[in-house]
Design an enzyme around this catalytic site. Structure first.
Site, PDB file in Angstrom:
ATOM      1  N   ASP A  44       0.824  -1.214   0.000  1.00  0.00           N
ATOM      2  CA  ASP A  44       0.000   0.000   0.000  1.00  0.00           C
ATOM      3  C   ASP A  44       0.860   1.266   0.000  1.00  0.00           C
ATOM      4  O   ASP A  44       0.640   2.181   0.798  1.00  0.00           O
ATOM      5  CB  ASP A  44      -0.919   0.027   1.235  1.00  0.00           C
ATOM      6  CG  ASP A  44      -1.664  -1.279   1.449  1.00  0.00           C
ATOM      7  OD1 ASP A  44      -2.037  -1.910   0.445  1.00  0.00           O
ATOM      8  OD2 ASP A  44      -1.872  -1.660   2.620  1.00  0.00           O
ATOM      9  N   ASN A 183     -17.871  -5.989   0.385  1.00  0.00           N
ATOM     10  CA  ASN A 183     -16.806  -5.601   1.321  1.00  0.00           C
ATOM     11  C   ASN A 183     -16.624  -4.102   1.398  1.00  0.00           C
ATOM     12  O   ASN A 183     -16.520  -3.533   2.483  1.00  0.00           O
ATOM     13  CB  ASN A 183     -15.495  -6.274   0.915  1.00  0.00           C
ATOM     14  CG  ASN A 183     -15.571  -7.772   1.061  1.00  0.00           C
ATOM     15  OD1 ASN A 183     -16.082  -8.454   0.183  1.00  0.00           O
ATOM     16  ND2 ASN A 183     -15.096  -8.296   2.189  1.00  0.00           N
ATOM     17  N   GLU A 220     -11.569  -0.414  -3.453  1.00  0.00           N
ATOM     18  CA  GLU A 220     -10.834   0.213  -2.360  1.00  0.00           C
ATOM     19  C   GLU A 220      -9.638   0.975  -2.917  1.00  0.00           C
ATOM     20  O   GLU A 220      -9.413   1.027  -4.125  1.00  0.00           O
ATOM     21  CB  GLU A 220     -10.371  -0.832  -1.345  1.00  0.00           C
ATOM     22  CG  GLU A 220      -9.345  -1.829  -1.880  1.00  0.00           C
ATOM     23  CD  GLU A 220      -8.936  -2.878  -0.854  1.00  0.00           C
ATOM     24  OE1 GLU A 220      -9.656  -3.053   0.145  1.00  0.00           O
ATOM     25  OE2 GLU A 220      -7.895  -3.532  -1.063  1.00  0.00           O
ATOM     26  N   HIS A 284      -3.301  -1.090  -5.073  1.00  0.00           N
ATOM     27  CA  HIS A 284      -3.193  -0.059  -4.036  1.00  0.00           C
ATOM     28  C   HIS A 284      -2.120   0.967  -4.409  1.00  0.00           C
ATOM     29  O   HIS A 284      -1.079   1.086  -3.768  1.00  0.00           O
ATOM     30  CB  HIS A 284      -2.906  -0.647  -2.662  1.00  0.00           C
ATOM     31  CG  HIS A 284      -3.346   0.288  -1.572  1.00  0.00           C
ATOM     32  ND1 HIS A 284      -4.280  -0.053  -0.633  1.00  0.00           N
ATOM     33  CD2 HIS A 284      -3.018   1.587  -1.315  1.00  0.00           C
ATOM     34  CE1 HIS A 284      -4.487   0.987   0.179  1.00  0.00           C
ATOM     35  NE2 HIS A 284      -3.723   1.993  -0.228  1.00  0.00           N
ATOM     36  N   ARG A 318       4.401  -8.552  -0.258  1.00  0.00           N
ATOM     37  CA  ARG A 318       4.051  -7.471  -1.164  1.00  0.00           C
ATOM     38  C   ARG A 318       5.163  -6.421  -1.087  1.00  0.00           C
ATOM     39  O   ARG A 318       5.662  -6.120   0.001  1.00  0.00           O
ATOM     40  CB  ARG A 318       2.702  -6.866  -0.787  1.00  0.00           C
ATOM     41  CG  ARG A 318       1.532  -7.812  -1.044  1.00  0.00           C
ATOM     42  CD  ARG A 318       0.204  -7.200  -0.647  1.00  0.00           C
ATOM     43  NE  ARG A 318       0.092  -7.013   0.788  1.00  0.00           N
ATOM     44  CZ  ARG A 318      -0.970  -6.449   1.370  1.00  0.00           C
ATOM     45  NH1 ARG A 318      -1.975  -6.012   0.635  1.00  0.00           N
ATOM     46  NH2 ARG A 318      -1.013  -6.329   2.683  1.00  0.00           N
ATOM     47  N   PHE A 363       5.860 -10.446 -33.870  1.00  0.00           N
ATOM     48  CA  PHE A 363       7.308 -10.603 -33.738  1.00  0.00           C
ATOM     49  C   PHE A 363       8.106  -9.904 -34.840  1.00  0.00           C
ATOM     50  O   PHE A 363       9.318 -10.062 -34.909  1.00  0.00           O
ATOM     51  CB  PHE A 363       7.696 -12.082 -33.640  1.00  0.00           C
ATOM     52  CG  PHE A 363       7.063 -12.761 -32.455  1.00  0.00           C
ATOM     53  CD1 PHE A 363       7.601 -12.589 -31.190  1.00  0.00           C
ATOM     54  CD2 PHE A 363       5.929 -13.543 -32.595  1.00  0.00           C
ATOM     55  CE1 PHE A 363       7.018 -13.195 -30.084  1.00  0.00           C
ATOM     56  CE2 PHE A 363       5.340 -14.153 -31.497  1.00  0.00           C
ATOM     57  CZ  PHE A 363       5.886 -13.975 -30.244  1.00  0.00           C
ATOM     58  N   HIS A 453      13.608   2.687 -39.746  1.00  0.00           N
ATOM     59  CA  HIS A 453      12.308   2.301 -40.297  1.00  0.00           C
ATOM     60  C   HIS A 453      12.248   2.677 -41.772  1.00  0.00           C
ATOM     61  O   HIS A 453      12.836   3.650 -42.223  1.00  0.00           O
ATOM     62  CB  HIS A 453      11.162   2.947 -39.519  1.00  0.00           C
ATOM     63  CG  HIS A 453      11.103   4.440 -39.610  1.00  0.00           C
ATOM     64  ND1 HIS A 453      10.508   5.106 -40.659  1.00  0.00           N
ATOM     65  CD2 HIS A 453      11.555   5.406 -38.769  1.00  0.00           C
ATOM     66  CE1 HIS A 453      10.584   6.412 -40.467  1.00  0.00           C
ATOM     67  NE2 HIS A 453      11.230   6.624 -39.334  1.00  0.00           N
ATOM     68  N   TYR A 454      11.552   1.849 -42.520  1.00  0.00           N
ATOM     69  CA  TYR A 454      11.345   2.057 -43.951  1.00  0.00           C
ATOM     70  C   TYR A 454       9.964   1.506 -44.274  1.00  0.00           C
ATOM     71  O   TYR A 454       9.708   0.316 -44.083  1.00  0.00           O
ATOM     72  CB  TYR A 454      12.424   1.339 -44.762  1.00  0.00           C
ATOM     73  CG  TYR A 454      12.360   1.582 -46.248  1.00  0.00           C
ATOM     74  CD1 TYR A 454      13.120   2.583 -46.839  1.00  0.00           C
ATOM     75  CD2 TYR A 454      11.534   0.803 -47.059  1.00  0.00           C
ATOM     76  CE1 TYR A 454      13.063   2.814 -48.210  1.00  0.00           C
ATOM     77  CE2 TYR A 454      11.470   1.021 -48.427  1.00  0.00           C
ATOM     78  CZ  TYR A 454      12.231   2.025 -48.998  1.00  0.00           C
ATOM     79  OH  TYR A 454      12.160   2.257 -50.354  1.00  0.00           O
ATOM     80  N   ASP A 471      15.342   8.428 -40.372  1.00  0.00           N
ATOM     81  CA  ASP A 471      14.677   7.152 -40.137  1.00  0.00           C
ATOM     82  C   ASP A 471      15.368   6.333 -39.049  1.00  0.00           C
ATOM     83  O   ASP A 471      14.733   5.481 -38.415  1.00  0.00           O
ATOM     84  CB  ASP A 471      14.670   6.317 -41.420  1.00  0.00           C
ATOM     85  CG  ASP A 471      13.687   6.825 -42.464  1.00  0.00           C
ATOM     86  OD1 ASP A 471      12.876   7.714 -42.141  1.00  0.00           O
ATOM     87  OD2 ASP A 471      13.730   6.320 -43.616  1.00  0.00           O
TER      88      ASP A 471
END
Length: 477
Positions: A44, A183, A220, A284, A318, A363, A453-454, A471
């Site tokens: 928490d 609850n 909560e 939390h 935790r 992929f 990138h292309y 690029d």
């Protein structure tokens, strides 16, 4: 022959980035790097950055018997910071058991800690309480008990948080509603002072969806972030095991926050367990900001394993974790997935197509816009598999898979441990070929060829023109 537009984008300065963070298309901000987990056996977690430049952190301890506080000038520094006990449970009566979920706030020149506690002779009689410290330094002075936060009903209540907006301070919390039979539900009310609500509380959310009712019917741990013309209220749902997850409510900043109709609920969790990254029961949460003030940081707890023996509340493991919170082009938060332990990942934004990011699809490496599937565009920059000062780009959604130069195409492949794979999945990090403030990656297996990138696909190619260099240039986020 492809047809394209070349767009030169200068490196973002602090002012420009801050504008993007608060604008309607808040998708660009500088990179931040942290290492998880941050603090062991602390659930928490609540981290507050004060005007003195320190981060203050408090959390639930597994003994449920005290309130602790630590501080550091950096978020990562909280992990090794000394911890002080600033308050202990009462020996008998109220505030004598189940000391849960403290939060630290600085309001009108004083420090306040909100927490939940049971009675020593009735440990499940959980109610909300407030401590006050008027010292400038919360590690000194006296923490005074201001008493219980009295709400509309004397029932199980916990996880108080507070925020101010448009001149009004609000308290948000979780409380059992006997008329519903769950609850806890989420409530909101204005405050007349830091320990007193006023008026009739508004019930904002009831656990009814399947992912809110696993193990227990729970809403909560509210936490509020106000950005981009909206109020975002996150909360946690279901039992505190691997089913624990986060939901979100949203309201326009122009709305009446006390009107439940102003709030809309996401129908699916915004953050949940992920077996691929070995993170279970994230929730939390609280929010803070990075050291440069330009990135929102998600603070939360989870466990590194799924199966728990006995009551999850008896499991002490935790732990506090942090990771960058990203923003979609429409100004809504994108939580992604709980990232693997270790160094947190980056996104790589195209220099000349600044709405597009490196990602993998089936992929295959490529760049795309509107990356709502955040984890597909997140990669950890780890020491290169080939060694010698190189780097490798490991997938967040598929740990153990790396971007790899395979016959001059970039694919996401699982490491097979061979020298050929290690070289193909390793790059030399260079200054951005079109902008030295950005980054470029030269292939180790084919020196002189860069990741670029292309036509939206990623390749390893030589660079000869200004467009080629653009690029092959990416901004870290």
């Amino acid at each position: 022959m492809r047809r394209r537009t070349f767009l030169a984008v200068p490196a973002l300065g602090a002012a420009a980035t801050a504008t993007l963070l608060t604008g309607s298309a808040a998708w660009a901000s500088p990179p931040v790097t942290y290492t998880n987990s941050l603090i062991a056996r602390r659930a928490d977690p609540h981290i507050f950055r004060h005007t003195d430049g320190y981060y203050y952190c408090t959390a639930t301890v597994p003994e449920y018997d005290r309130i602790v506080l630590r501080r550091a000038p950096t978020l990562q520094g909280l992990g090794g910071a000394s911890e002080s006990v600033i308050w202990r449970k009462h020996a008998s009566g109220d505030m004598g058991a189940h000391i849960w979920a403290p939060e630290i706030h600085f309001i009108n020149g004083k420090w306040y800690i909100y927490f939940a506690a049971g009675r020593s002779n009735d440990v499940w009689r959980i109610r909300m309480w407030v401590l006050e410290n008027s010292s400038a330094d919360p590690f000194t002075g006296t923490w005074t008990e201001k008493g219980r936060i009295v709400t509309h009903a004397d029932t199980f209540s916990l996880d108080a948080t507070t925020f101010a907006y448009n001149g009004t301070r609000y308290l948000a919390w979780a409380q059992q509603d006997p008329t519903i039979g769950n609850n806890s539900s989420l409530f909101l009310a204005p405050m007349s002072n830091p320990w007193t609500i006023s008026g009739t509380p508004a019930r904002l959310s009831v656990p009814t969806l399947s992912w809110e009712t696993k193990g227990h019917k729970v809403n909560e741990a509210p936490s509020v972030l106000i950005r981009n013309g909206r109020v975002f209220l996150t909360y946690s749902a279901s039992a505190t095991d691997s089913n624990y997850c986060m939901g979100m409510l949203t309201a326009p900043v122009t709305a009446n926050l006390m009107n439940p109709a102003s709030w809309s609920k996401r129908q699916q969790p915004v953050f949940r367990s992920n077996a691929a990254t070995s993170q279970y029961g994230p929730g939390h949460n609280s929010f803070t900001v990075s050291e440069d003030g330009q990135s929102d940081i998600l603070v939360y707890h989870d466990r590194s394993y799924r199966d728990i023996s006995g009551d999850p509340l008896g499991d002490p493991n935790r732990r506090t974790r942090i990771q960058k919170l990203y923003w979609n082009a429409d100004g809504t938060p994108n939580f992604g997935i709980p990232v693997p332990d270790g160094v947190t990942p980056y996104r790589f934004r195209s220099y000349n197509f600044p709405d597009r990011y490196i990602r993998q699809v089936s992929f295959r490496g490529r760049i795309d816009a509107d990356m709502t599937n955040l984890a597909e565009s997140q990669f950890r920059m780890v020491p290169g598999l080939a060694g010698s000062g190189t780097v490798s780009l490991e997938s967040t959604s598929n740990p153990g898979y790396y971007l790899r130069n395979r016959d001059y195409e970039i694919w996401l492949d699982k490491s097979d441990g061979t020298t050929g794979f290690k070289n193909g999945a390793s790059f030399t990090r260079r200054a951005g070929q079109a902008d030295p403030a950005a980054v470029s990656f030269e292939s180790v297996s084919t020196p002189g060829r860069y990741l670029r990138h292309y036509s939206d696909a990623l390749h390893a190619q030589p660079l000869s023109t200004a467009t080629d260099r653009a690029d092959a240039t990416f901004h870290l986020e």
